[in-house]
Design a protein around this motif. Structure first.
Motif, PDB file in Angstrom:
ATOM      1  N   CYS A 108       0.842  -1.200   0.000  1.00 60.02           N
ATOM      2  CA  CYS A 108       0.000   0.000   0.000  1.00 60.02           C
ATOM      3  C   CYS A 108       0.880   1.253   0.000  1.00 60.02           C
ATOM      4  O   CYS A 108       1.694   1.457   0.901  1.00 60.02           O
ATOM      5  CB  CYS A 108      -0.899  -0.020   1.235  1.00 60.02           C
ATOM      6  N   GLY A 109       0.707   2.094  -1.026  1.00 62.63           N
ATOM      7  CA  GLY A 109       1.503   3.306  -1.126  1.00 62.63           C
ATOM      8  C   GLY A 109       1.314   4.240   0.056  1.00 62.63           C
ATOM      9  O   GLY A 109       2.279   4.875   0.525  1.00 62.63           O
ATOM     10  N   TYR A 110       0.102   4.339   0.572  1.00 64.88           N
ATOM     11  CA  TYR A 110      -0.138   5.228   1.707  1.00 64.88           C
ATOM     12  C   TYR A 110       0.434   4.649   3.000  1.00 64.88           C
ATOM     13  O   TYR A 110       0.843   5.399   3.894  1.00 64.88           O
ATOM     14  CB  TYR A 110      -1.636   5.505   1.858  1.00 64.88           C
ATOM     15  N   CYS A 111       0.487   3.310   3.093  1.00 62.03           N
ATOM     16  CA  CYS A 111       1.155   2.697   4.250  1.00 62.03           C
ATOM     17  C   CYS A 111       2.642   3.037   4.227  1.00 62.03           C
ATOM     18  O   CYS A 111       3.229   3.352   5.268  1.00 62.03           O
ATOM     19  CB  CYS A 111       0.964   1.178   4.232  1.00 62.03           C
ATOM     20  N   ARG A 112       3.227   2.979   3.054  1.00 62.32           N
ATOM     21  CA  ARG A 112       4.653   3.301   2.922  1.00 62.32           C
ATOM     22  C   ARG A 112       4.905   4.777   3.225  1.00 62.32           C
ATOM     23  O   ARG A 112       5.917   5.133   3.831  1.00 62.32           O
ATOM     24  CB  ARG A 112       5.139   2.935   1.521  1.00 62.32           C
ATOM     25  N   ARG A 113       3.976   5.608   2.806  1.00 68.64           N
ATOM     26  CA  ARG A 113       4.120   7.035   3.090  1.00 68.64           C
ATOM     27  C   ARG A 113       4.001   7.307   4.589  1.00 68.64           C
ATOM     28  O   ARG A 113       4.722   8.138   5.154  1.00 68.64           O
ATOM     29  CB  ARG A 113       3.052   7.818   2.322  1.00 68.64           C
ATOM     30  N   ALA A 114       3.081   6.580   5.234  1.00 71.08           N
ATOM     31  CA  ALA A 114       2.852   6.807   6.658  1.00 71.08           C
ATOM     32  C   ALA A 114       3.947   6.208   7.533  1.00 71.08           C
ATOM     33  O   ALA A 114       4.175   6.678   8.661  1.00 71.08           O
ATOM     34  CB  ALA A 114       1.501   6.209   7.066  1.00 71.08           C
TER      35      ALA A 114
END
Length: 252
Positions: A108-114
């Motif tokens: 998940c791109g947003y998991c990586r961002r977070a």
């Protein structure tokens, strides 16, 4: 046809002006009265189009408040499975006064961002208990990533799991056997043992239980956080997380 067109406009006017539905009974109006009323509504809205946006804003705020209250109840009803399931990895300060639970998918791109912001939150605060829920929902590579991480923990313990978690968040390759083998070796682990453990019944059961919990909490995306008694759906930046934690402490 007339009533179906009028209903949303009437709702908008009622919300914007604070009037009650009981103050207006269209069924008791004659056809000519309804037509006149409809024309007045149309005229008013053309002259004051901001009323519609105001009504929509009020409606959205009410819906958000209702969802937030519903989420608090969901967290309370599922507290043991969320905070003390007995199998999820626990990091940060195990004795922290606030628990942050993250449902994550390594692809998940947003998991990586977070991820770096979550780590900074935990490190800078020092009093947060952090629980990771493996929730792979983005396809086979996601499932294999979670199985790999859980197998690493079974084979080598919590510190190795934490290292695997970091590596998987940064990995941009398909989870093919050679990649997984190389990753295990890079972590200093027995690759054959890790790959063999990935299909264990225990790991299958853990993933199934987390999936069932997510369903009970109406979680369909990642990342999703539980911070104290608040359910936070989606990515939020560090400063927003800090504000939520501060508010949870104040309420506690």
């Amino acid at each position: 046809m007339f009533k179906s067109r009028l209903a949303p406009v009437t709702l908008a006017l009622l919300l914007a002006t604070g009037a009650q539905a009981a103050d207006l009974n269209l069924d008791q109006m004659s056809e000519s009265d309804r037509a006149a009323f409809g024309e007045e509504v149309r005229k008013y809205l053309l002259e004051n189009p901001e009323v519609i946006m105001e009504a929509v804003r009020v409606l959205e705020e009410r819906q958000q408040a209702e969802q937030a209250q519903g989420d608090v109840e969901l967290v309370a009803d599922n507290a043991d499975a969320i905070f003390q399931d007995g199998y999820s990895w626990v990091g940060g300060n195990p004795d922290g006064d606030i628990t942050v639970v993250e449902f994550l998918d390594y692809r998940c791109g947003y998991c990586r961002r977070a991820h770096p912001e979550v780590l900074e939150l935990i490190e800078s605060d020092g009093n947060i208990r952090y629980v990771v829920k493996e929730f792979p929902i983005l396809g086979e590579n996601s499932v294999l990533s979670s199985r790999f991480a859980l197998a690493v923990r079974d084979i080598a313990g919590d510190e190795a799991y934490e290292s695997a978690n970091e590596a998987l968040m940064a990995l941009n390759a398909e989870m093919e056997p050679p990649v997984m083998r190389k990753l295990a070796e890079t972590l200093g682990l027995d690759a054959d043992a890790v790959l063999a453990a990935m299909d264990s019944d225990a790991i299958t059961e853990q993933l199934a239980m987390t999936r069932a919990l997510a369903q009970n909490l109406n979680i369909s995306g990642t990342p999703t956080f539980v911070m104290g008694d608040e359910l936070v759906r989606g990515y939020v930046p560090l400063d927003a997380m800090q504000q939520i934690i501060a508010a949870e402490r104040q309420e506690g």
